[in-house]
Design a protein around this motif. Sequence first.
Motif, PDB file in Angstrom:
ATOM      1  N   ALA A  89     -59.556  18.153  30.223  1.00 39.63           N
ATOM      2  CA  ALA A  89     -60.562  18.992  29.558  1.00 39.63           C
ATOM      3  C   ALA A  89     -60.029  20.400  29.306  1.00 39.63           C
ATOM      4  N   GLU A  90     -59.213  20.898  30.252  1.00 41.83           N
ATOM      5  CA  GLU A  90     -58.658  22.256  30.111  1.00 41.83           C
ATOM      6  C   GLU A  90     -57.381  22.267  29.272  1.00 41.83           C
ATOM      7  N   GLY A  91     -56.860  21.086  29.003  1.00 46.36           N
ATOM      8  CA  GLY A  91     -55.627  20.990  28.226  1.00 46.36           C
ATOM      9  C   GLY A  91     -54.415  21.555  28.954  1.00 46.36           C
ATOM     10  N   LEU A  92     -54.395  21.401  30.293  1.00 45.90           N
ATOM     11  CA  LEU A  92     -53.276  21.966  31.060  1.00 45.90           C
ATOM     12  C   LEU A  92     -52.026  21.114  30.940  1.00 45.90           C
ATOM     13  N   MET A  93     -50.882  21.764  30.823  1.00 45.32           N
ATOM     14  CA  MET A  93     -49.614  21.046  30.832  1.00 45.32           C
ATOM     15  C   MET A  93     -49.134  20.952  32.277  1.00 45.32           C
ATOM     16  N   GLY A  94     -48.072  20.187  32.505  1.00 45.29           N
ATOM     17  CA  GLY A  94     -47.522  20.108  33.854  1.00 45.29           C
ATOM     18  C   GLY A  94     -48.064  18.908  34.583  1.00 45.29           C
ATOM     19  N   LEU A  95     -47.465  17.768  34.345  1.00 47.33           N
ATOM     20  CA  LEU A  95     -47.897  16.511  34.928  1.00 47.33           C
ATOM     21  C   LEU A  95     -48.070  16.629  36.445  1.00 47.33           C
TER      22      LEU A  95
ATOM     23  N   VAL B  34     -43.403  23.045  39.583  1.00 53.59           N
ATOM     24  CA  VAL B  34     -44.040  23.881  40.602  1.00 53.59           C
ATOM     25  C   VAL B  34     -44.566  22.993  41.724  1.00 53.59           C
ATOM     26  N   HIS B  35     -44.731  23.610  42.882  1.00 60.17           N
ATOM     27  CA  HIS B  35     -45.310  22.901  44.026  1.00 60.17           C
ATOM     28  C   HIS B  35     -46.668  23.518  44.320  1.00 60.17           C
ATOM     29  N   ALA B  36     -47.704  22.705  44.267  1.00 63.02           N
ATOM     30  CA  ALA B  36     -49.076  23.179  44.504  1.00 63.02           C
ATOM     31  C   ALA B  36     -49.273  23.549  45.977  1.00 63.02           C
TER      32      ALA B  36
ATOM     33  N   ARG C 239     -43.909  19.810  35.514  1.00 64.78           N
ATOM     34  CA  ARG C 239     -44.442  18.959  36.578  1.00 64.78           C
ATOM     35  C   ARG C 239     -45.032  19.802  37.708  1.00 64.78           C
ATOM     36  N   THR C 240     -46.110  19.283  38.299  1.00 58.57           N
ATOM     37  CA  THR C 240     -46.744  19.949  39.433  1.00 58.57           C
ATOM     38  C   THR C 240     -46.802  18.974  40.603  1.00 58.57           C
TER      39      THR C 240
ATOM     40  N   GLN D 127     -55.330  25.553  39.852  1.00 59.85           N
ATOM     41  CA  GLN D 127     -54.731  26.907  39.893  1.00 59.85           C
ATOM     42  C   GLN D 127     -53.210  26.827  39.748  1.00 59.85           C
ATOM     43  N   ALA D 128     -52.621  25.884  40.498  1.00 59.63           N
ATOM     44  CA  ALA D 128     -51.161  25.726  40.434  1.00 59.63           C
ATOM     45  C   ALA D 128     -50.735  25.331  39.019  1.00 59.63           C
ATOM     46  N   MET D 129     -51.531  24.481  38.391  1.00 63.06           N
ATOM     47  CA  MET D 129     -51.170  24.031  37.045  1.00 63.06           C
ATOM     48  C   MET D 129     -51.350  25.136  36.012  1.00 63.06           C
ATOM     49  N   ARG D 130     -52.389  25.971  36.217  1.00 65.39           N
ATOM     50  CA  ARG D 130     -52.573  27.097  35.293  1.00 65.39           C
ATOM     51  C   ARG D 130     -51.396  28.067  35.405  1.00 65.39           C
TER      52      ARG D 130
END
Length: 281
Positions: A137-143, A67-69, A104-105, A92-95
């Motif tokens: 801390a949020e455990g978000l995926m997407g480097l 994704v592109h933030a 990937r972000t 937000q983009a990563m969520r």
Amino acid sequence: MIRFGPAGNSQSFYNEGFKHTKQAAAWLKERGLNAFEYSFGRGVRLKEETGRDIAAEFDASGIAMSVHAPYYINFCTDDPEKREASINFLLQAMRAGTYLNAKRTVFHPGSCSKMDRETAKGYAMEAFKEALERIKAEGLMGLPCPETMGKINQFGTLDEVLELCTLREDLVPTIDFGHLDARGIGAIKGRAEYEAILDAIENKLGRDRLRMMHVHFSKIEHTKAGEKRHVTFADEGFTPDFLPLAELVAERDLTPVIICESAGTQAEDALAMKEMYESFR
Ligand SMILES: [Zn+2]
């Protein structure tokens, strides 16, 4: 595994009567492409249900999603509110990226039109570090993959982006070769310039991260300020040329995700790049 695909849907996708991005999975697979970048450039507006629908199709077709933030992220600021807002845009983009199963972000780190580059770098490093802590801390995926930028007054030279990637051992840069060419006013003439870029990445981040880098590629019209607009491979007289890079990627056995950002023909040009690459295998 090397991957090629478009940023968003090609004009031809819509011309053929398709309307929804989830239909792009089969469309891309049929054409031999295996990556796609979904844009939140103008804001993150994706319902979880829609995102999961799209992800199911893309996963079934073996198409890797990035994704592109939002474009308005600016880490290079002394204003705590703007910095907080920028960190939130990335989060937000990563969520939303997790709905899409995006690995990937890509994000634009910021602008240094109002400050010198060293000061901008200090702010960018500080803000990105904080963003990384919250991502963890949020455990978000997407480097999160900071991108090299095309306008001279934007933060995002090759060195600046590589520096951001030193903050964590698994970070990889988004190398936008069109942007590097544009900000250098046609700097990429051929093989030697591509080699210098690849060497710089390897020297700073090591071979593993060079191999896995994220790539944006398109031909870009530039002025003395750098990037002006994205064109297509069919538009004549623009740079850079992908062929010498294709040869180096094959020679060095690199496995990047290569996203094409041509204006309207991004799937067709992604396929052209794949064919150039395969001609050296
Ligand atoms: Zn970008």
